[in-house]
Structures are given as structure tokens and as C-alpha cells.
Design an enzyme around this catalytic site. Sequence first.
Site, mmCIF file in Angstrom:
data_model
loop_
_atom_site.group_PDB
_atom_site.id
_atom_site.type_symbol
_atom_site.label_atom_id
_atom_site.label_comp_id
_atom_site.label_asym_id
_atom_site.label_seq_id
_atom_site.Cartn_x
_atom_site.Cartn_y
_atom_site.Cartn_z
ATOM 1 N N ARG A 49 24.244 -14.959 25.206
ATOM 2 C CA ARG A 49 25.636 -14.641 24.893
ATOM 3 C C ARG A 49 25.638 -13.619 23.766
ATOM 4 O O ARG A 49 25.398 -13.946 22.612
ATOM 5 C CB ARG A 49 26.384 -15.915 24.492
ATOM 6 C CG ARG A 49 27.743 -15.647 23.874
ATOM 7 C CD ARG A 49 28.579 -16.891 23.704
ATOM 8 N NE ARG A 49 27.963 -17.964 22.971
ATOM 9 C CZ ARG A 49 27.876 -18.043 21.633
ATOM 10 N NH1 ARG A 49 28.342 -17.061 20.885
ATOM 11 N NH2 ARG A 49 27.327 -19.086 21.056
ATOM 12 N N HIS A 92 31.193 -17.257 20.954
ATOM 13 C CA HIS A 92 31.470 -18.313 21.931
ATOM 14 C C HIS A 92 32.881 -18.149 22.480
ATOM 15 O O HIS A 92 33.106 -18.169 23.686
ATOM 16 C CB HIS A 92 31.310 -19.678 21.281
ATOM 17 C CG HIS A 92 31.729 -20.820 22.140
ATOM 18 N ND1 HIS A 92 31.026 -21.198 23.269
ATOM 19 C CD2 HIS A 92 32.787 -21.653 22.065
ATOM 20 C CE1 HIS A 92 31.633 -22.228 23.840
ATOM 21 N NE2 HIS A 92 32.705 -22.518 23.138
ATOM 22 N N TYR A 104 25.572 -18.323 12.318
ATOM 23 C CA TYR A 104 24.482 -19.175 12.779
ATOM 24 C C TYR A 104 23.366 -18.430 13.508
ATOM 25 O O TYR A 104 22.406 -19.040 13.958
ATOM 26 C CB TYR A 104 25.015 -20.304 13.683
ATOM 27 C CG TYR A 104 25.867 -19.856 14.851
ATOM 28 C CD1 TYR A 104 25.298 -19.413 16.036
ATOM 29 C CD2 TYR A 104 27.268 -19.893 14.773
ATOM 30 C CE1 TYR A 104 26.079 -19.022 17.103
ATOM 31 C CE2 TYR A 104 28.060 -19.504 15.840
ATOM 32 C CZ TYR A 104 27.457 -19.066 17.006
ATOM 33 O OH TYR A 104 28.240 -18.675 18.063
#
Length: 399
Positions: free
Chosen positions: A291, A295, A304
Site C-alpha cells: 500500500r 490506509h 509507522y
Amino acid sequence: MTVESTAARTPRRSAGTKAGTTGAKRTTSKKAAGAGKSAGPALVQLLTPEGKRVKNAEFDRYVDGITAEELRGLYRDMVLTRRFDAEATALQRQGELGLWASLLGQEAAQIGSGRALRDDDYVFPTYREHGVAWCRGVDPTNLLGMFRGVNNGGWDPNGNNFHLYTIVIGSQTLHATGYAMGITKDGSDSAVIAYFGDGASSQGDVAEAFTFSAVYNAPVVFFCQNNQWAISEPTEKQSRVPLYQRAQGFGFPGVRVDGNDVLANLAVTKWALERARAGEGPTLVEAFTYRMGAHTTSDDPTRYRGDEERLAWEAKDPILRLRRFLESANHADEGFFAELESESEALGKRVREAVRAMPDPDHFAIFENVYADGHALVDEERAQFAAYQASFADADGGK
């Protein structure tokens, strides 16, 4: 063999080794995967990141007959899907959509698998399968209507054999299994495919779907797009083994495919669907991809994961990979790419104008069809909401 049956076994990590116990370990593992130094088990790949065609004895036969026109079609699908996705992200940032789940980086997995389907096959998506929706003929503006809050999906699932988006994580795998069991009883040779992500693979619904599909030999393909991050959770915190190996414990085959290789996804999905039609039961396909965006538009991935990982995967871009192949094989010229760029811009404009022209829904529709015969509590809530709406008119002098 790349495909692992129930008899196949891969050495597991020592029980004394804790996965992802420190941030340093997690970063090292993810960087290695991102850089391609240690991406785990061998995966099915037919196109390298450089656009070179590589042979595969098991899966070549599913794409050997593909024409230059069909290859250009796959490229066009990916380009237009990415353009639509980019426009949707921009519209959300401009306050036109409530939320958006981008597919950036996952175009090959979705277009490759989507184009492997027959018209009579049935698709159960999650909420990021915009490329599969494109392959099934769902108008992009219908998808955006749901994220704008003006419809509940906007398309007839039976008109495209494409179910409405599912927000409840993993539940669509059970729906797909039940549908597959049903068409088997009907004597149909159609197949079913259920899409989900690496995070959903840890849900109990998915395990139940695996159990029932295996026991009843249901003609269903479980297509897991492992983009390696379930929001901020890396895959190593979801499973101690590669996700495709989970199929072993349920008694059906699993295979890992290069999720950024559209040809490999097309071939592997055709193979899995062929198994389903032949009465051989379910298959788990793990499309190992990435990805590249957030998200959803409410997420900040920089909190992160690092730029090094993202840049390593951008070098494996699925669209650039196929373009390199098309150019090296003389399957497309500059005129094709220029025409597609114009088509892409026209699609973005159409989507943007359609979203901004969408009428607001009836504010009170939310209270309809809650109970078949009405309910006192719903009536009370409707009255409270009416009073709340009226307060704005009162504050504005009745205008």
C-alpha cells in the site's frame, strides 16, 4: 513447486523467537521485505520490476496466448483506475467525500485478478477493490456516492455480479462461501472470489470461511491482498508464517504471487478459478504487494513506516513495470500512451464534476426501514433530529 498443497511444509520460526517484539526488529524486517532482499518464500512472477518476461512452468499457459491488444487493455485499466483513485483522494481532501480508501500500488493485483473472471462469476469485495469494480463495469461515480454519503452503494450487485462494498472486516468471506455452496447445489459451473487484506486474515470470520469452504468443497477463491500493513500493524504481527501457508491447515492449496505483476495475478487467478470450476474446491491466493498510500485519508502512514521502505516499493510500481514490457516488446507506441493520458484526464474531470453535482440525500431517510412496523424510539429520535434541523433555520432568521 511454488504452489503448496496441504502436504507441503515450510520450516517455522523457532518457538523461542518473538516476532516484532521491538521496533528495531520490525523496521529491519520490513526494510528487508521492501527492498526485495528477503521477501519470504518464492512467489509467482512473470514480469520482473524491470519489465522482463520470465518463464514459469506452472502458470505460463494461462497467459501465453495473450495478445498485444489485451496487454494494452490491462495497462489502460491500471492507469485509469489509478487516475480515478487519485481524483477521489483529492476530492476527499477538498471536503467533497467523507473518507477514501486508496488502492495506490495495488492496481496489478486487482486488475489482474479482475480480468481473470467470467461474467457469471460473483465477486465479494471489501472496501478498496476499486480496480475490480472497474473490471466488473461498476461506474466509478457510484463508488464515490457511497463515500460521499448519498447512496448505500449505488449499484445493483446482481447487475454486475459484484457485491456491495463490505466495511465489516472479513465478513464477506463467509458471504462468498455461502454463495459458492449455493451455486454448487444449483449445478452451476460459476466460481466465486472474495477479496480481503492481510489484516482481515486474522479475523474469525475468515477462519470460519476457510473451514466451511474446505469441508463443502466450495468453488471459491480467497484473494488476499497483502499490502503488508493493517493500518499500522505489520504483517509479522498478524502471522508467524506467510499468509498463503494458512490454507494448509484447512486442507486446500495456497499460493503467493507477486502482487505488482499484473500478468502473474491474471495467471494465478485463472488457475484458481479453473480449480474451482473443476470441483477441486477453494484456493487461497496471497498477492504480495504494498500500500503506497495511506490506509484511508484519515491515516498518516509516516507515523509507522519510513520513506526507505516506500521508495523501495515505488521502484516496483505495477504500472511502470507493464509499460516497460510494452515498450520493450513494441506492443505500444507513444501515440497510445498520449491518447491514454488524455483519456485519463477526461475521466478525472468527469468524476470530479459528477461528485460535485450529486444532490444531498433526504436527511430523514436514515429513519426509514429501521423496523417493519415502526418503533416509538425511532419516532422520538426523528422528532429530536427535526428539532435540531429546525434550529439552524431559526438561527438564520427563518431563511
